[in-house]
Design an enzyme around this catalytic site. Structure first.
Site, PDB file in Angstrom:
ATOM      1  N   ASP A  51       0.822  -1.204   0.000  1.00  0.00           N
ATOM      2  CA  ASP A  51       0.000   0.000   0.000  1.00  0.00           C
ATOM      3  C   ASP A  51       0.858   1.256   0.000  1.00  0.00           C
ATOM      4  OD1 ASP A  51      -2.317  -1.507   0.102  1.00  0.00           O
ATOM      5  OD2 ASP A  51      -2.487  -1.411   2.286  1.00  0.00           O
ATOM      6  N   TYR A 109       5.845 -10.036   6.989  1.00  0.00           N
ATOM      7  CA  TYR A 109       5.753  -8.607   7.291  1.00  0.00           C
ATOM      8  C   TYR A 109       6.075  -8.380   8.762  1.00  0.00           C
ATOM      9  CZ  TYR A 109       3.255  -7.394   2.936  1.00  0.00           C
ATOM     10  OH  TYR A 109       2.897  -7.176   1.635  1.00  0.00           O
TER      11      TYR A 109
END
Length: 248
Positions: A51, A109
């Site tokens: 993002d 992540y």
């Protein structure tokens, strides 16, 4: 011939990884500079999307080129041309059918949270001053590994055919003055990690009991989950591929 590029980037200046019609992306900057160096229009395919504002310590992309390359020289030239917030770690040749996105076995992540102001890391962490119960957050995080469908944590408008993911790790750890959330899965949905972090923080602040995680996941309703955590605290840290895709 197909080549993989390993890179990292600081995401503040970019509208995510993927090309956007009216916004600058990491993919666009890399494609533009790679095409200049190779004096040919080159399209690259990334391992996935990040993002706007999200960082990557390790990202992979592939491109095709019909001649052998001096990979060390290409790495040097790209790093000389690219802006300071994008860096090339390596370039290597792979099988012609290797795919940066579809051949990835797992992705990892990290999400970084601090609870005291640090002016030097304001673009790298989420400053969240409220106290949280890390044990409750880890209890709730462990529940994630018992499910496979995560529509509740996916961006509403998305073109995916399935919301299924296999989560192998989901755990909060204290690292120096930070709280760091580690998560590994075979794939991730758009906005998924940030939505999970926001939900876990809500539970850690005792807004909801740990057991609510079951209801959130089973509802398949994004509105049941917490608000998304800010993008600038999120890092793509590792992507794993089968060893046999490399030709060197």
């Amino acid at each position: 011939m197909r080549y993989f590029v390993e890179l990292s980037y600081f995401g503040k200046a970019y509208h995510g990884w993927q090309n956007q019609p009216n916004s600058i992306s990491v993919q666009e900057v890399l494609e533009t500079n790679l095409s200049k160096v190779l004096r040919s229009d080159v399209e690259i395919v990334g391992a996935g999307r990040t993002d706007a504002g999200v960082h990557a310590r390790q990202m992979y992309a592939h491109f095709d080129y019909n001649k052998p390359l001096d990979k060390a020289l290409l790495k040097y030239k790209l790093n000389s041309m690219l802006p300071k917030d994008i860096g090339i770690a390596g370039i290597f040749e792979v099988r012609n059918d290797a795919h940066a996105r579809f051949d990835a076995i797992s992705r990892s992540y990290e999400y970084h949270v601090v609870q005291e102001k640090d002016v030097f890391s304001q673009d790298l962490v989420w400053l969240m001053r409220q106290q949280v119960d890390i044990e409750k957050m880890n209890e709730a995080a462990a529940i994630l590994k018992t499910y496979t469908s995560f529509k509740s944590f996916s961006r509403s408008r998305t073109d995916v055919k399935t919301y299924n993911c296999r989560i192998d790790q989901a755990e909060w750890k204290k690292q120096d003055n930070k709280l760091v959330f580690h998560i590994t899965a075979d794939r991730f949905l758009r906005n998924m990690v940030r939505a999970i972090v926001g939900t876990l923080i809500d539970i850690g602040q005792n807004k909801y009991p740990v057991s609510r995680m079951h209801k959130i996941i089973e509802s398949e309703d994004r509105g049941e989950a917490g608000a998304s955590a800010p993008a600038h605290g999120l890092y793509l840290t590792r992507i794993v591929y089968p060893e046999n895709i490399r030709l060197e």
